[in-house]
Write an enzyme that holds these catalytic residues in place. Structure first.
Site, PDB file in Angstrom:
ATOM      1  N   CYS A   1      30.360  39.497  32.185  1.00  0.00           N
ATOM      2  CA  CYS A   1      30.366  39.041  33.453  1.00  0.00           C
ATOM      3  C   CYS A   1      29.196  38.469  33.977  1.00  0.00           C
ATOM      4  O   CYS A   1      28.965  38.036  35.125  1.00  0.00           O
ATOM      5  CB  CYS A   1      30.773  40.375  34.473  1.00  0.00           C
ATOM      6  SG  CYS A   1      32.112  41.134  33.867  1.00  0.00           S
TER       7      CYS A   1
ATOM      8  N   HIS B   1      28.234  39.034  41.531  1.00  0.00           N
ATOM      9  CA  HIS B   1      29.402  39.051  40.696  1.00  0.00           C
ATOM     10  C   HIS B   1      30.237  40.053  41.212  1.00  0.00           C
ATOM     11  O   HIS B   1      29.929  41.031  41.988  1.00  0.00           O
ATOM     12  CB  HIS B   1      28.862  39.698  39.241  1.00  0.00           C
ATOM     13  CG  HIS B   1      30.236  40.370  38.476  1.00  0.00           C
ATOM     14  ND1 HIS B   1      31.140  39.252  38.024  1.00  0.00           N
ATOM     15  CD2 HIS B   1      30.508  41.446  38.011  1.00  0.00           C
ATOM     16  CE1 HIS B   1      32.053  40.107  37.459  1.00  0.00           C
ATOM     17  NE2 HIS B   1      31.705  41.318  37.356  1.00  0.00           N
TER      18      HIS B   1
ATOM     19  N   ASN C   1      38.293  41.299  39.394  1.00  0.00           N
ATOM     20  CA  ASN C   1      37.050  40.958  38.510  1.00  0.00           C
ATOM     21  C   ASN C   1      37.229  40.043  37.741  1.00  0.00           C
ATOM     22  O   ASN C   1      38.321  40.098  36.810  1.00  0.00           O
ATOM     23  CB  ASN C   1      36.509  42.414  37.996  1.00  0.00           C
ATOM     24  CG  ASN C   1      35.274  41.949  37.122  1.00  0.00           C
ATOM     25  OD1 ASN C   1      34.881  41.025  36.913  1.00  0.00           O
ATOM     26  ND2 ASN C   1      34.808  43.080  36.707  1.00  0.00           N
TER      27      ASN C   1
END
Ligand code: UT7
Length: 318
Positions: free
Chosen positions: A115, A245, A275
């Site tokens: 990520c 993020h 996500n």
């Protein structure tokens, strides 16, 4: 002094968007729209079509970024693609994107920092540009993360989505001060001792200790944001936009609050994209630049945290 200036950005989302209820129904997940929204802020995610690969998503996002930058592939010296869901174990998915874009010069490679991948990729490209080894770079985050799901594991399967975002950065002369346009500072970290808290198992399915990842995310993001402020000398109130993020609205809110930024100055797309790992920051950036929120000259702070653990931040004068 050479600075890497963001010249354009773009994104791509697969056509199919699944709401929480639609996903729960399609995959027979023991969950609820209420739980997912309350614990994560996620309302829907996009899912790649059968046969639609990470390179396809990346190529579309790259084309959009090139067009936004008013450049063509001939101008690009390097492609750095952050992904955790490559088309194949080898070669790099970036090589496929290079071919798709008709680029027969320069070089292309993948970065795997999960990520945090986009912040890593941007940092690498920035360093190539500041060293004079590239003049224009295409930096992409692209994922088909839905392919890493065990649909029977409700603690992960409701959290992730597919998508891609890209930026074009280019070398421009700066004075070496905070008034320069471009990337002003970057900060990367990893701690491999936390490998097992978020990983894929032998069947290539994501396994996560959500509570522990959450706890580390809050701590690590706060510390890397402090580091970025200290390195640049910016006060929190001088940050125009936080583009974090997109994993969980509660983590996004926590970092914004710690900085003292009102929610209106924190870009959140987690409700619509879920996500998307390495794609989440460039997707959020493209959303906020194209809708006119992020404007030239403003200070943008990126922060990310992911498996590894990896984490990082970047401060950019847009
Ligand atoms: O992108 C890389 C970084 N990743 C992250 O930052 C993710 C960080 N972690 C998180 O965002 C959160 O920890 C989660 C969203 C993954 C989980 O939220 P939580 O508030 O930490 O929930 P929990 O894991 O403590 O679970 C609470 C309850 C449990 O039930 P009991 O034990 O209290 O009866 C879970 O079994 O919620 C249950 N649960 C669910 N219920 C309905 C877990 N997943 C689900 C689900 N639907 N999908």
């Amino acid at each position: 002094m050479i600075r890497s200036v963001v010249l354009g950005c773009g994104s791509y989302l697969p056509a199919q968007a699944l709401t929480n209820d639609a996903l729960i129904e399609a995959r027979k997940i023991d969950s609820s729209d209420e739980w997912i929204q309350r614990r994560t802020g996620i309302k829907q995610r996009h899912i790649a079509a059968e046969g639609e690969k990470t390179s396809d998503l990346a190529t579309q996002a790259a084309r959009a970024a090139l067009s936004d930058a008013k450049l063509t592939i001939v101008d690009i010296d390097m492609i750095v693609l952050a992904t955790t869901s490559p088309d194949d174990a080898l070669p790099a998915t970036a090589a496929k994107v290079q071919a798709n874009l008709g680029m027969d010069h320069g070089f292309a490679f993948d970065v795997q920092a999960v990520c945090s991948g986009f912040v890593y990729a941007l940092t690498i490209a920035d360093n190539f540009i500041r060293l004079g080894q590239a003049r224009h770079a295409l930096v992409i985050g692209a994922e088909t993360f839905s392919r890493l799901m065990d649909w029977n594991d409700r603690t992960t399967s409701v959290l992730f989505g597919d998508g891609a975002g890209a930026v074009v950065i280019g070398a421009r002369e700066g004075q070496g001060t905070n008034d320069d346009q471009g990337i002003l500072s970057t900060h990367l970290h990893s701690d491999g001792r936390q490998y097992d808290l978020l990983h894929t198992d032998e069947s290539r399915c994501v396994r996560m200790n959500g509570k522990e990842v959450f706890r580390h995310a809050v701590i690590n993001l706060a510390s890397v944001v402090d580091e970025a402020l200290e390195a640049t000398g910016f006060k929190p109130e001088e940050i125009d936009w936080l583009v974090p993020h997109q994993a969980n609205q509660r983590i996004i809110d926590g970092t914004g609050k710690k900085l003292g930024l009102p929610a209106e100055r924190v870009i959140s797309t987690v409700a619509l994209h879920a996500n998307t790992s390495a794609a989440s920051i460039p997707l959020a950036l493209a959303t906020a630049v194209l809708d006119g929120r992020i404007k030239r000259g403003q200070i943008v702070l990126l922060d990310a945290m992911g498996a590894g653990f990896t984490w990082g931040a970047a401060v950019i004068r847009w």
